[in-house]
Design a protein around this motif. Structure first.
Motif, short mmCIF file in Angstrom:
data_model
loop_
_atom_site.label_atom_id
_atom_site.label_comp_id
_atom_site.label_asym_id
_atom_site.label_seq_id
_atom_site.Cartn_x
_atom_site.Cartn_y
_atom_site.Cartn_z
N ASP A 5 55.60 -26.11 -8.81
CA ASP A 5 55.64 -25.75 -7.39
C ASP A 5 56.81 -24.83 -7.06
O ASP A 5 56.65 -23.84 -6.34
CB ASP A 5 55.72 -27.01 -6.52
N SER A 6 57.99 -25.14 -7.57
CA SER A 6 59.14 -24.27 -7.30
C SER A 6 58.95 -22.91 -7.96
O SER A 6 59.37 -21.89 -7.42
CB SER A 6 60.45 -24.93 -7.75
N CYS A 7 58.30 -22.89 -9.09
CA CYS A 7 58.02 -21.63 -9.78
C CYS A 7 57.05 -20.78 -8.95
O CYS A 7 57.23 -19.57 -8.82
CB CYS A 7 57.45 -21.93 -11.17
N ALA A 8 56.02 -21.42 -8.40
CA ALA A 8 55.05 -20.71 -7.57
C ALA A 8 55.73 -20.14 -6.32
O ALA A 8 55.48 -18.98 -5.94
CB ALA A 8 53.91 -21.64 -7.17
N GLU A 9 56.61 -20.92 -5.69
CA GLU A 9 57.34 -20.45 -4.51
C GLU A 9 58.21 -19.24 -4.85
O GLU A 9 58.29 -18.28 -4.08
CB GLU A 9 58.20 -21.57 -3.94
N GLU A 10 58.86 -19.30 -6.01
CA GLU A 10 59.72 -18.19 -6.43
C GLU A 10 58.89 -16.94 -6.72
O GLU A 10 59.29 -15.82 -6.39
CB GLU A 10 60.55 -18.60 -7.65
N MET A 11 57.73 -17.11 -7.34
CA MET A 11 56.87 -15.97 -7.62
C MET A 11 56.43 -15.30 -6.32
O MET A 11 56.46 -14.08 -6.20
CB MET A 11 55.64 -16.42 -8.43
N ILE A 12 56.05 -16.10 -5.34
CA ILE A 12 55.62 -15.55 -4.05
C ILE A 12 56.79 -14.83 -3.37
O ILE A 12 56.63 -13.73 -2.84
CB ILE A 12 55.03 -16.65 -3.15
N ARG A 13 57.97 -15.43 -3.40
CA ARG A 13 59.15 -14.79 -2.78
C ARG A 13 59.44 -13.44 -3.43
O ARG A 13 59.64 -12.43 -2.75
CB ARG A 13 60.37 -15.71 -2.90
N LYS A 14 59.44 -13.41 -4.77
CA LYS A 14 59.74 -12.17 -5.48
C LYS A 14 58.63 -11.13 -5.30
O LYS A 14 58.92 -9.94 -5.21
CB LYS A 14 59.97 -12.45 -6.96
N ALA A 15 57.39 -11.57 -5.25
CA ALA A 15 56.28 -10.64 -5.05
C ALA A 15 56.36 -10.00 -3.67
O ALA A 15 56.14 -8.79 -3.53
CB ALA A 15 54.95 -11.37 -5.23
#
Length: 93
Positions: free
Chosen positions: A70-80
């Protein structure tokens, strides 16, 4: 343990390498669709996903490792989102 069992276990462990990332729910942002798909690796999850707009797509993978999917998905969305803000449609170039 029999010889056959030993040989079978060697090949079974070789097949248990990195698994295909599982796509998580997508998020729309400024006409783009961001789909996180964290990659499970030793020690955590690697930032990975897909940015699409119409027929165009860009595989987004980074070296960042996080402890939960979940934290990885949030970080991917933030960076994208940051990448989209900076590059717009040039994301696909």
């Amino acid at each position: 343990m029999s010889l056959f069992s030993s040989i079978k276990s060697i090949f079974a462990s070789a097949d248990s390498g990195p698994k295909e990332p599982e796509a998580l729910p997508s998020e729309e942002y400024q006409g783009f669709t961001i789909t996180p798909a964290p990659i499970r690796e030793d020690g955590g999850y690697r930032v990975n996903g897909l940015i699409t707009k119409g027929e165009q797509s860009h595989r987004y993978i980074r070296a960042d490792m996080l402890s939960s999917s979940d934290s990885c998905a949030e970080e991917m969305i933030r960076k994208a989102k940051q990448m989209i803000d900076q590059q717009g449609d040039n994301v696909f170039s």
